[in-house]
Design an enzyme around this catalytic site. Structure first.
Site, short mmCIF file in Angstrom:
data_model
loop_
_atom_site.label_atom_id
_atom_site.label_comp_id
_atom_site.label_asym_id
_atom_site.label_seq_id
_atom_site.Cartn_x
_atom_site.Cartn_y
_atom_site.Cartn_z
N ASP A 25 39.84 47.60 42.72
CA ASP A 25 39.29 46.24 42.65
C ASP A 25 39.51 45.63 41.26
O ASP A 25 39.40 46.32 40.25
CB ASP A 25 37.78 46.33 42.93
CG ASP A 25 37.08 44.99 42.96
OD1 ASP A 25 37.39 44.19 43.86
OD2 ASP A 25 36.24 44.73 42.07
N GLU B 135 44.32 45.32 43.29
CA GLU B 135 44.03 43.91 43.55
C GLU B 135 44.30 43.10 42.29
O GLU B 135 43.58 43.23 41.29
CB GLU B 135 42.57 43.72 43.97
CG GLU B 135 42.32 42.28 44.41
CD GLU B 135 41.08 41.61 43.87
OE1 GLU B 135 40.73 40.54 44.36
OE2 GLU B 135 40.45 42.15 42.93
C1 AAO Z 1 28.56 37.18 42.88
C2 AAO Z 1 28.29 35.67 42.91
C3 AAO Z 1 28.62 35.05 41.56
C4 AAO Z 1 27.81 35.75 40.49
C5 AAO Z 1 28.11 37.24 40.53
C6 AAO Z 1 27.25 37.99 39.55
O1 AAO Z 1 29.09 35.07 43.93
O2 AAO Z 1 28.32 33.68 41.61
O3 AAO Z 1 28.18 35.24 39.22
O4 AAO Z 1 27.81 37.75 41.84
O5 AAO Z 1 25.93 37.83 39.92
C7 AAO Z 1 32.61 39.71 45.05
C8 AAO Z 1 32.36 38.25 45.42
C9 AAO Z 1 31.73 37.49 44.27
C10 AAO Z 1 30.50 38.22 43.76
C11 AAO Z 1 30.96 39.59 43.30
C12 AAO Z 1 29.83 40.44 42.71
O6 AAO Z 1 33.58 37.63 45.80
O7 AAO Z 1 31.37 36.20 44.75
O8 AAO Z 1 29.93 37.48 42.70
O9 AAO Z 1 31.47 40.30 44.46
O10 AAO Z 1 28.84 40.65 43.64
C13 AAO Z 1 38.58 36.83 40.64
C14 AAO Z 1 39.05 38.26 40.34
C15 AAO Z 1 39.20 39.09 41.59
C16 AAO Z 1 37.96 39.00 42.49
C17 AAO Z 1 37.74 37.54 42.81
C18 AAO Z 1 36.54 37.33 43.70
O11 AAO Z 1 40.26 38.21 39.63
O12 AAO Z 1 39.39 40.43 41.18
O13 AAO Z 1 37.52 36.82 41.57
N1 AAO Z 1 38.09 39.84 43.69
C19 AAO Z 1 37.45 41.18 43.72
C20 AAO Z 1 36.85 41.48 45.08
C21 AAO Z 1 35.63 40.61 45.31
C22 AAO Z 1 34.56 40.93 44.30
C23 AAO Z 1 35.08 41.29 42.97
C24 AAO Z 1 36.43 41.40 42.69
C25 AAO Z 1 34.11 41.73 41.95
O14 AAO Z 1 37.81 41.33 46.06
O15 AAO Z 1 35.11 40.78 46.62
O16 AAO Z 1 33.70 39.77 44.14
O17 AAO Z 1 33.99 43.14 42.12
C26 AAO Z 1 41.43 32.44 40.19
C27 AAO Z 1 41.93 33.70 39.52
C28 AAO Z 1 41.49 34.95 40.22
C29 AAO Z 1 39.99 34.93 40.46
C30 AAO Z 1 39.67 33.65 41.27
C31 AAO Z 1 38.20 33.54 41.62
O18 AAO Z 1 42.11 32.24 41.43
O19 AAO Z 1 43.33 33.67 39.50
O20 AAO Z 1 41.81 36.07 39.43
O21 AAO Z 1 39.64 36.07 41.22
O22 AAO Z 1 40.07 32.52 40.47
O23 AAO Z 1 37.45 33.48 40.46
C32 AAO Z 1 43.56 28.78 43.27
C33 AAO Z 1 44.33 29.43 42.15
C34 AAO Z 1 43.91 30.89 42.00
C35 AAO Z 1 42.49 30.89 41.68
C36 AAO Z 1 41.79 30.28 42.88
C37 AAO Z 1 40.32 30.24 42.76
O24 AAO Z 1 43.89 29.35 44.53
O25 AAO Z 1 45.69 29.36 42.44
O26 AAO Z 1 44.62 31.54 40.98
O27 AAO Z 1 42.22 28.94 43.05
O28 AAO Z 1 39.95 29.42 41.69
#
Ligand code: AAO
Length: 467
Positions: free
Chosen positions: A167, A203
């Site tokens: 992850d 990932e």
């Molecule tokens: C939760 C709450 C948050 C709170 C946090 C702490 O939702 O509000 O702040 O708790 O209390 C999962 C959930 C999260 C959750 C987290 C912890 O999805 O909502 O947060 O558990 O409980 C980034 C990372 C990527 C990650 C993704 C979700 O790089 O690794 O965020 N995925 C993994 C897992 C996922 C998990 C985690 C990691 C954490 O698959 O299930 O989170 O362990 C851009 C960046 C990406 C970034 C995204 C989202 O993407 O490039 O790297 O991913 O933003 O932040 C266009 C762009 C694209 C961009 C996208 C979104 O498409 O082209 O690049 O828009 O803006």
């Protein structure tokens, strides 16, 4: 679930101890906030996990674990024992005695942003040294920290897992990951060939325009290709003039990563509900007709290692493009533990479980992929619009009609002559076919007719569906 070679490979949710959250009530994403590497989660305890891995391996289904090693819980999570094994933790002091980790094991000192969180994805140091969404960022420069993580993964390897989805790799330095992977043992020889290494896929969301690219991780294992599902969604939805016939050079020709690095999927647990990346073009089980076609296309095509999603249903409530219920967890008991998956007489799942992998069309395309394994992409045909066909050597052939009119055409299938059963509208059962039949002549030519109003407007035949 992924289809690769002749085995079925299953990816499971993080099995380690995680926080238990009440606000909102037990969201699915609580499992991405580790409290320790003890093996008890909302899915069950260590004995139950071992039992599942054993039973699956014994029938040729290998288990891949989603390893969350970049961080622990959110910084503001307070203290207490609201965790899935009941371990004590104090988030403000960064104390996780069940590992144990303490304040010196986190990156707080080297992160340079004011908030302590990642503020810009254009700065690689921030992305790797600061907190992802406020999650306490572990210091993987420390041998001690890497040792705890390797111990956790090795324990799972001993239990019989075949590999890991790692992850949030974008948020970890590749050299640190290399140091952890180097410490992993070979797979358990009870089920795997002596000397087998764990299969690692990482990932990394790379849609371009950021400091960190997928390329940084190629030398360490496979990497998620997020462009794949986003583009395939646009193609099948026919957005912005996209047409299925443009996929003649699908794969590296579309600027995706090298074939031998990619792990591909139509949707994942994040972007099927608007988390992560990909946006509205992503196709999910909610659009089942398009979904079956898109997954069918992926499984028929040779590019990458494929992964099939298996979901639960939730009360989707989209307001202004955002799902208000994107947090909802799996079917659960009143204490928040996950319910079992009952199997209906028709082999689908009950009680809110979608089990896309059991849908006849998808299951049969996994079999198709295995039957055509190693065969080249061949005998391409298109109508310069959204009707296309291609084969896999002389082992399989598939035809899609995503236009708003009928398809009625004679095609060179490349298949040996005979009568084949279409594995989309039905399947071969004994020597009978429960769906459409396709006659392939001596010259490999076959007539295909697909109405745009068919329940599933595609047809697939393969060597093992010959009658
Ligand atoms: C939760 C709450 C948050 C709170 C946090 C702490 O939702 O509000 O702040 O708790 O209390 C999962 C959930 C999260 C959750 C987290 C912890 O999805 O909502 O947060 O558990 O409980 C980034 C990372 C990527 C990650 C993704 C979700 O790089 O690794 O965020 N995925 C993994 C897992 C996922 C998990 C985690 C990691 C954490 O698959 O299930 O989170 O362990 C851009 C960046 C990406 C970034 C995204 C989202 O993407 O490039 O790297 O991913 O933003 O932040 C266009 C762009 C694209 C961009 C996208 C979104 O498409 O082209 O690049 O828009 O803006």
């Amino acid at each position: 679930m992924k289809a690769k070679n002749l085995d079925e490979l299953w990816e499971i949710s993080p099995p380690n101890e995680h926080i238990l959250l009440n606000e909102p009530w037990r969201p699915w994403w609580q499992r991405y906030q580790p409290i320790s590497y003890k093996l008890c989660s909302r899915s069950g305890n260590e004995d139950e996990l071992r039992d599942m891995i054993t039973r699956c391996n014994n029938v040729g289904v290998n288990i891949y674990v989603d390893a969350v090693i970049n961080h622990m819980c959110r910084a503001g999570s307070g203290e207490g024992t609201h965790s899935s094994c009941g371990s004590w933790f104090t988030a403000s002091k960064r104390e996780f005695p069940s590992v144990p980790f303490s304040s010196g094991d986190f990156n707080d000192n080297i992160c340079t942003t004011r908030s302590g969180n990642i503020e810009s994805y254009c700065d690689a140091r921030q992305v790797r040294n600061c907190r992802l969404e406020g999650l306490l960022d572990l210091d993987l420069d420390k041998d001690y920290v890497r040792g705890k993580q390797a111990d956790y993964m090795n324990k799972l390897i001993d239990m019989g897992v075949a590999g890991f989805r790692v992850d949030a790799c974008k948020h970890m330095w590749p050299d640190n990951l290399a140091a952890i992977y180097d410490r992993l043992q070979n797979l358990n020889i009870k089920w795997f060939r002596n000397g087998s290494r764990p299969f690692i896929y990482q990932e990394v969301i790379d849609l371009g325009g950021e400091a960190i690219t997928s390329r940084d991780y190629y030398r360490l294992g496979r990497v998620t290709e997020f462009r794949y599902g986003a583009k395939l969604g646009k193609v099948f939805r026919k957005w912005k003039g996209e047409k299925l016939f443009y996929t003649k050079n699908w794969g590296e020709g579309w600027d995706f990563m090298p074939d031998d690095k990619a792990i591909v999927f139509v949707d994942n647990h994040d972007n099927q509900r608007g988390h992560g990346a990909g946006g509205a073009s992503i196709i999910t089980f909610w659009d089942s007709r398009l979904y079956k076609m898109a997954v069918g296309y992926m499984l028929a095509h040779p590019y990458g290692v494929t992964r099939v999603m298996s979901s639960f249903r939730w009360n989707r409530n989209i307001v202004n493009g955002k799902d208000q219920n994107d947090w909802m967890g799996p079917p659960s008991h009143s204490d928040g533990s996950t319910k079992p998956v009952p199997i209906n007489p028709d082999q689908t799942c009950g009680d809110g479980w979608v089990c896309e992998h059991r849908w006849r069309q998808i299951k049969n395309m996994v079999i198709f992929r295995n039957v055509v394994n190693g065969q080249p992409h061949s005998n391409w045909w298109d109508n310069q619009s959204n009707q296309v066909a291609f084969g896999r050597g002389n082992r399989g052939f598939i035809v899609f009609n995503n236009d708003d009119w009928d398809l009625d055409v004679m095609l060179n299938s490349g298949m040996p002559s005979g009568t084949y059963c279409d594995v989309i509208s039905g399947q071969k059962e004994g020597n009978k076919c429960t769906g459409k039949q396709v006659e392939v002549g001596d010259n490999g030519k076959a007539h295909f007719k697909i109405s745009n109003r068919d329940e599933d407007p595609f047809v697939a035949i393969h060597a093992n569906s010959k009658l």
